[in-house]
Write an enzyme that holds these catalytic residues in place. Structure first.
Site, PDB file in Angstrom:
ATOM      1  N   GLU A  78      -5.430 -10.118   9.395  1.00 38.59           N
ATOM      2  CA  GLU A  78      -6.508  -9.281   8.911  1.00 38.59           C
ATOM      3  C   GLU A  78      -7.762  -9.167   9.854  1.00 38.59           C
ATOM      4  OE1 GLU A  78      -9.290  -8.780   4.800  1.00 38.59           O
ATOM      5  OE2 GLU A  78      -8.065 -10.454   5.185  1.00 38.59           O
ATOM      6  N   ASP A 105      -3.301 -13.664   6.528  1.00 37.94           N
ATOM      7  CA  ASP A 105      -4.572 -13.327   5.774  1.00 37.94           C
ATOM      8  C   ASP A 105      -5.049 -14.814   5.638  1.00 37.94           C
ATOM      9  OD1 ASP A 105      -6.809 -12.784   4.121  1.00 37.94           O
ATOM     10  OD2 ASP A 105      -5.710 -11.507   3.068  1.00 37.94           O
ATOM     11  N   ILE A 107      -8.214 -16.017   4.854  1.00 35.94           N
ATOM     12  CA  ILE A 107      -8.690 -16.229   3.566  1.00 35.94           C
ATOM     13  C   ILE A 107      -8.615 -15.004   2.642  1.00 35.94           C
ATOM     14  CG2 ILE A 107     -10.500 -17.125   2.116  1.00 35.94           C
ATOM     15  CD1 ILE A 107     -11.992 -18.569   4.714  1.00 35.94           C
ATOM     16  N   ASP A 108      -7.519 -15.267   1.622  1.00 33.33           N
ATOM     17  CA  ASP A 108      -7.405 -14.196   0.579  1.00 33.33           C
ATOM     18  C   ASP A 108      -8.422 -14.534  -0.441  1.00 33.33           C
ATOM     19  OD1 ASP A 108      -6.094 -11.509  -0.089  1.00 33.33           O
ATOM     20  OD2 ASP A 108      -5.235 -12.960  -1.619  1.00 33.33           O
ATOM     21  N   THR A 110     -12.148 -13.985  -0.015  1.00 30.76           N
ATOM     22  CA  THR A 110     -13.281 -14.613   0.712  1.00 30.76           C
ATOM     23  C   THR A 110     -14.329 -14.404  -0.248  1.00 30.76           C
ATOM     24  OG1 THR A 110     -12.537 -13.731   2.741  1.00 30.76           O
ATOM     25  CG2 THR A 110     -14.542 -14.016   2.831  1.00 30.76           C
ATOM     26  N   ASP A 233      -2.121  -8.941   2.247  1.00 34.14           N
ATOM     27  CA  ASP A 233      -2.148  -9.522   1.100  1.00 34.14           C
ATOM     28  C   ASP A 233      -0.906  -9.634   0.256  1.00 34.14           C
ATOM     29  OD1 ASP A 233      -5.266  -8.697   1.220  1.00 34.14           O
ATOM     30  OD2 ASP A 233      -4.649  -6.619   1.083  1.00 34.14           O
TER      31      ASP A 233
END
Length: 286
Positions: A78, A105, A107-108, A110, A233
């Site tokens: 990402e 990702d 940190i999905d 954030t 995601d």
């Protein structure tokens, strides 16, 4: 999956899955150690689309760990892509020819991380010639590792996962999200929420699509939908749902692929009813 119920999941060596697990766990623990101490906060696509130095540090760590084991593989992360749906689609298209493509990702969730709300995760998937074959979602707050291998089932804490058994929408607990695209995706998703909320047991909006999908796989949610998502995601979470016996499609009912931005996932039993109601909501909202 009945034949797998008593078979523990034990990846070994430098297998794709073992590397994905190790990488997600290391990145997750590092992210957790940074909770409450991030020093930069920037806006990406919208005022609700946030990024910190922890997101970027996590992706750097993940890239290094994967490339240490598989230096010829490609990585779509990402934080390496410009904000916005057009840039996301272009990046995926440019990498579509890769034999092995890791989709990350770092940190999905954030926004949750920034606020100290413990619902964020690391999502790592591996696609072979465009088909996802490994999916790992790691929740450092609960130390929960969700793992799936194509054709081999999905596991939580080493035990097989199975989707929930609800047969009707009225008995279902659903989840959705508030997309960063406030102009296009958000109004569509809000129309779906307004239409569906009275027809189901309840709806949850916790701020991480990857973790919502993992919860569908684990039977904690009956279904999940959201408009305007990206491949990072959904890639790992979609495989988790499929390998747990559930179903993942676009809003027209077409099978999941990495290019899908509007997603509906469920235990499978309620999938057609969920899609029907979402289509009705889109008609009402248009």
């Amino acid at each position: 999956m009945a034949h797998q119920e008593n078979i523990p999941f034990t990846p070994s060596g430098k297998s794709f899955t073992a590397v994905a697990i190790n990488t997600a766990a290391k990145a997750g623990e590092w992210i957790k150690s940074k909770l409450g101490s991030h020093t930069t906060l920037s806006l990406k696509y919208s005022p609700q689309d946030l990024v910190t130095e922890v997101d970027k540090g996590s992706e750097t760590m993940i890239r290094k760990l994967i490339l240490t084991h598989f230096p010829t593989h490609s990585i779509l992360g990402e934080e390496g892509v410009e904000p916005g749906p057009e840039a996301s689609a272009k990046a995926l298209t440019e990498m579509s020819g890769a034999e092995y493509l890791w989709i990350v990702d770092p940190i999905d969730g954030t926004t949750n991380f920034v606020h100290g709300f413990p619902f964020y995760t690391v999502s790592i998937a591996l696609a072979y010639k465009g088909e996802v074959i490994v999916g790992v979602v790691y929740d450092p707050s609960r130390d929960e590792l969700f793992v799936a291998e194509k054709g081999k089932g999905a596991y939580l804490r080493g035990k097989p996962m199975k989707v929930s058994g609800e047969a009707k929408l009225t008995d279902s607990l659903l989840a959705t999200g508030f997309p960063a695209d406030r102009e296009g995706a958000l109004p569509l998703n809000m129309a779906g929420l307004q239409h569906l909320a009275p027809k189901v047991r309840n709806v949850r909006i916790a701020g991480s699509a990857a973790l919502h999908l993992a919860y569908v796989a684990a039977g904690r949610l009956s279904g999940f939908w959201e408009i305007g998502l990206n491949s990072w995601d959904t890639a790992a979470g979609a495989l988790l749902v499929q390998e747990s016996g559930g179903q993942v499609t676009d809003m027209e009912g077409n099978p999941y692929s990495l290019s899908i931005r509007d997603i509906a996932a469920s235990n499978g039993t309620i999938q057609q009813d969920l899609l029907q109601e979402l289509k009705a909501a889109a008609t009402i909202g248009s």
